[in-house]
Design an enzyme around this catalytic site. Structure first.
Site, PDB file in Angstrom:
ATOM      1  N   TYR A  62       0.848  -1.201   0.000  1.00 30.41           N
ATOM      2  CA  TYR A  62       0.000   0.000   0.000  1.00 30.41           C
ATOM      3  C   TYR A  62       0.885   1.254   0.000  1.00 30.41           C
ATOM      4  CZ  TYR A  62      -3.999  -3.033   1.238  1.00 30.41           C
ATOM      5  OH  TYR A  62      -4.961  -4.007   1.250  1.00 30.41           O
ATOM      6  N   SER A 207     -13.424  -3.997   1.236  1.00 27.59           N
ATOM      7  CA  SER A 207     -14.360  -3.238   0.383  1.00 27.59           C
ATOM      8  C   SER A 207     -15.810  -3.389   0.857  1.00 27.59           C
ATOM      9  CB  SER A 207     -14.233  -3.656  -1.096  1.00 27.59           C
ATOM     10  OG  SER A 207     -12.904  -3.534  -1.545  1.00 27.59           O
ATOM     11  N   PRO A 208     -16.064  -3.230   2.158  1.00 31.30           N
ATOM     12  CA  PRO A 208     -17.414  -3.488   2.692  1.00 31.30           C
ATOM     13  C   PRO A 208     -18.449  -2.442   2.272  1.00 31.30           C
ATOM     14  CG  PRO A 208     -16.018  -2.558   4.405  1.00 31.30           C
ATOM     15  CD  PRO A 208     -15.119  -2.826   3.217  1.00 31.30           C
ATOM     16  N   ILE A 209     -17.978  -1.260   1.811  1.00 31.28           N
ATOM     17  CA  ILE A 209     -18.962  -0.315   1.257  1.00 31.28           C
ATOM     18  C   ILE A 209     -18.755  -0.192  -0.262  1.00 31.28           C
ATOM     19  CG2 ILE A 209     -19.611   1.036   3.302  1.00 31.28           C
ATOM     20  CD1 ILE A 209     -17.419   2.966   2.706  1.00 31.28           C
ATOM     21  N   GLY A 212     -17.044   2.814  -1.850  1.00 32.18           N
ATOM     22  CA  GLY A 212     -17.770   4.088  -1.825  1.00 32.18           C
ATOM     23  C   GLY A 212     -19.181   3.990  -2.400  1.00 32.18           C
ATOM     24  N   LEU A 214     -21.726   2.105  -1.794  1.00 32.63           N
ATOM     25  CA  LEU A 214     -22.836   1.905  -0.849  1.00 32.63           C
ATOM     26  C   LEU A 214     -23.059   3.106   0.083  1.00 32.63           C
ATOM     27  CD1 LEU A 214     -22.292  -1.906  -0.122  1.00 32.63           C
ATOM     28  CD2 LEU A 214     -24.292  -0.880  -1.239  1.00 32.63           C
ATOM     29  N   THR A 215     -22.284   4.172  -0.115  1.00 35.22           N
ATOM     30  CA  THR A 215     -22.595   5.403   0.625  1.00 35.22           C
ATOM     31  C   THR A 215     -23.721   6.148  -0.093  1.00 35.22           C
ATOM     32  OG1 THR A 215     -21.084   6.801  -0.653  1.00 35.22           O
ATOM     33  CG2 THR A 215     -20.156   5.707   1.294  1.00 35.22           C
ATOM     34  N   LYS A 217     -23.198   8.101  -2.609  1.00 40.74           N
ATOM     35  CA  LYS A 217     -22.741   9.408  -3.140  1.00 40.74           C
ATOM     36  C   LYS A 217     -22.404   9.349  -4.629  1.00 40.74           C
ATOM     37  CE  LYS A 217     -17.865   8.917  -1.783  1.00 40.74           C
ATOM     38  NZ  LYS A 217     -16.766   9.482  -1.019  1.00 40.74           N
TER      39      LYS A 217
END
Ligand SMILES: NC(=O)c1ccc[n+]([C@@H]2O[C@H](COP(=O)([O-])OP(=O)(O)OC[C@H]3O[C@@H](n4cnc5c(N)ncnc54)[C@H](OP(=O)(O)O)[C@@H]3O)[C@@H](O)[C@H]2O)c1
Length: 311
Positions: A62, A207-209, A212, A214-215, A217
């Site tokens: 990373y 990657s649970p959302i 991005g 599942l926000t 936006k």
């Protein structure tokens, strides 16, 4: 608690939630240096700690080591105990057995600690057989460089090979870190989640959302930047009804956001979500997934809505 869980790995099953640190230094996917910098990462870490989060996931790759270095700096600035997980990348040129211990020592030096709590093989594709990698992992445990051993992105058969190879050395397989969200339920459908639970292997959901999505936006009109935009071009037009349901369910719980509903769903399914956060606001919102619980009926409704997207 499941009685197949070994004493050495029990602590991981008690961790409900973690913080992902890929964003700290990564320019290609996460626009580090443009959308966020070191101070934002520090604030994300501090806010998470204040919310009681005590598990951080990083990797040697990373930001080419920057994520581990930043984590090291942040750890020096706190007196709170933090569980640290990092990863070994099985590059094709890493053919020698000692390459794993050497890489782990490099990670420890960057983080500035003597031992990590979880050392994971980042992905299963390697020129070295899984059994060889697990032998090196068992050696790392014996040398006190890592408390436990994990794998990442391993399917059932790869995981079972790792599990058996470690068992021959009396080392339990602690975790499998895999992609899992309301928009990616492969581990549930293919039986990997159930198999992990049977074996006492902690499922860490990355990657649970859904990066991005599942926000709520992002939309067809406002797609995520760069590679994410291309990757999700065909999924974005389909997620409206799911997002609407997430909003309605969030309202039932005193106005929880869609990200919070998405993360709580991961917890309800028996996994430990590790959302990545670029700044304090995101970290704070994500931490709001803790301290309450979706009902079984709500989880079933979310499953149904997600099935309609993924069919
Ligand atoms: N083992 C593996 O192979 C692997 C692979 C991927 C990830 N991981 C690990 O899992 C962690 C999490 O996965 P991920 O980073 O891929 O995806 P994620 O957690 O689903 O999404 C993180 C991204 O979503 C956006 N976001 C996060 N919280 C938000 C909020 N509350 N409101 C609005 N936007 C928000 C941010 O990006 P924007 O603001 O740019 O939208 C953030 O960078 C990583 O940090 C890493 O530690 C591991």
């Amino acid at each position: 608690m499941n009685d197949t869980i070994s004493n050495e790995t029990r602590f991981l099953h008690a961790v409900e939630f973690g913080l992902g640190a890929w964003q700290w230094g990564d320019r290609l996917i996460w626009q580090y240096g443009q959308t966020h910098g070191d101070e934002d990462c520090r604030a994300a870490f501090e806010v998470s700690l204040q919310a009681g989060i005590r598990f951080v996931d990083t990797a040697e790759v990373y930001g080419s080591g920057r994520s581990e270095r930043l984590l090291g700096q942040f750890l020096k600035e706190t007196d709170q105990p933090v569980l640290v997980a990092t990863k070994y990348f099985p590059f094709p040129w890493r053919l020698q057995k000692k390459s794993l211990i050497r890489a782990l020592r490099g990670s420890l030096e960057r983080i500035g600690i003597e031992s990590v709590d979880l050392y994971q093989i980042h992905q299963p594709y390697s020129l070295r057989p899984i059994e060889n990698l697990m032998e090196a992992m068992a050696e790392a445990v014996k040398e006190g460089l890592t408390r436990t051993v994990g794998v990442s992105n391993y399917n059932q058969s790869q995981m079972l090979r790792a599990y058996s190879a470690l068992a021959r050395k009396n080392v339990p397989l602690a975790a499998n870190q895999v992609t899992y969200s309301l928009l990616n339920r492969a581990i549930e459908k293919e039986g990997l989640l159930a198999r992990c639970n049977e074996l006492g292997v902690r499922v860490i959901a990355y990657s649970p959302i859904e990066k991005g999505l599942l926000t709520g936006k992002y939309s067809v009109e406002n797609p995520p930047p760069g590679i994410r935009g291309q990757r999700y071009a065909s999924l974005l037009p389909k997620i409206g009804a799911l997002l609407k349901l997430m909003t309605a369910i969030g309202q039932e719980h005193g106005g929880k956001s869609k990200a919070q509903v998405a993360l709580n769903w991961c917890i309800c399914k028996g996994s430990m979500p590790i959302p990545g956060a670029k700044n304090a606001e995101q970290a704070e919102e994500n931490a709001g997934a803790l301290g309450w619980k979706l009902t079984e009926e709500e989880v079933a409704k979310l499953d149904e809505a997600s099935d309609s997207v993924l069919k």
